[in-house]
Every structure is written in structure tokens, then in C-alpha cells.
Design a protein around this motif. Sequence first.
Motif, PDB file in Angstrom:
ATOM      1  N   GLY A   9     -75.453 -15.236  61.422  1.00  0.00           N
ATOM      2  CA  GLY A   9     -74.369 -15.862  62.170  1.00  0.00           C
ATOM      3  C   GLY A   9     -74.575 -15.716  63.671  1.00  0.00           C
ATOM      4  O   GLY A   9     -74.300 -16.638  64.443  1.00  0.00           O
ATOM      5  N   THR A  10     -75.095 -14.568  64.084  1.00  0.00           N
ATOM      6  CA  THR A  10     -75.378 -14.334  65.501  1.00  0.00           C
ATOM      7  C   THR A  10     -76.554 -15.177  65.961  1.00  0.00           C
ATOM      8  O   THR A  10     -76.542 -15.723  67.063  1.00  0.00           O
ATOM      9  CB  THR A  10     -75.677 -12.842  65.736  1.00  0.00           C
ATOM     10  N   VAL A  11     -77.567 -15.323  65.112  1.00  0.00           N
ATOM     11  CA  VAL A  11     -78.747 -16.115  65.460  1.00  0.00           C
ATOM     12  C   VAL A  11     -78.348 -17.558  65.772  1.00  0.00           C
ATOM     13  O   VAL A  11     -78.896 -18.184  66.672  1.00  0.00           O
ATOM     14  CB  VAL A  11     -79.773 -16.079  64.310  1.00  0.00           C
ATOM     15  N   LYS A  12     -77.369 -18.081  65.036  1.00  0.00           N
ATOM     16  CA  LYS A  12     -76.945 -19.464  65.225  1.00  0.00           C
ATOM     17  C   LYS A  12     -76.135 -19.659  66.509  1.00  0.00           C
ATOM     18  O   LYS A  12     -76.017 -20.783  66.991  1.00  0.00           O
ATOM     19  CB  LYS A  12     -76.113 -19.920  64.032  1.00  0.00           C
ATOM     20  N   LEU A  62     -79.447  -9.048  66.422  1.00  0.00           N
ATOM     21  CA  LEU A  62     -80.570  -9.976  66.428  1.00  0.00           C
ATOM     22  C   LEU A  62     -81.890  -9.301  66.041  1.00  0.00           C
ATOM     23  O   LEU A  62     -82.891  -9.974  65.833  1.00  0.00           O
ATOM     24  CB  LEU A  62     -80.726 -10.597  67.820  1.00  0.00           C
ATOM     25  N   GLY A  63     -81.888  -7.990  65.987  1.00  0.00           N
ATOM     26  CA  GLY A  63     -83.104  -7.271  65.635  1.00  0.00           C
ATOM     27  C   GLY A  63     -84.063  -7.114  66.792  1.00  0.00           C
ATOM     28  O   GLY A  63     -85.276  -6.981  66.597  1.00  0.00           O
TER      29      GLY A  63
END
Length: 64
Positions: A9-12, A62-63
Motif C-alpha cells: 500500500g505504501t509502495v503505491k 518500503l524496505g
Amino acid sequence: MPKQKTHKGTVKRVRVTGSGKLMREQANNQHKFEHKSSRRKRRLDQDQVISPADTKNLKKLLGL
């Protein structure tokens, strides 16, 4: 120990610039444009830098 998964969800919603800053889309820029001035619509169209207070947690999601 298992690998940490990226929060999809954060990546988007967030992108990382070349210098490492996190950017997000401005809110209120999806619909009902007939009520918004041209000046306001142009301002909303620009991406916003995420505040340093939130950056640490979002980078973890996000890693990075």
C-alpha cells in the motif's frame, strides 16, 4: 530470521527521488474539479515532499 516484506500500500502511494527523499501525491485532486479554481488545481497537481518526521517509518515500510 524471515525477510521483511515491503508494504504494498505504501509502495503505491510513495516514490523515492534520486537523492533519497520521499514524495507523495497531494490530496483533493481526484474529482469535483468544477468547484476548484485553476490556481488551486495547478497547486494540487504538484507532488509533495514527505515530512522528515514520517520519513523514517515510511522507509521501513518500503524496505529501504
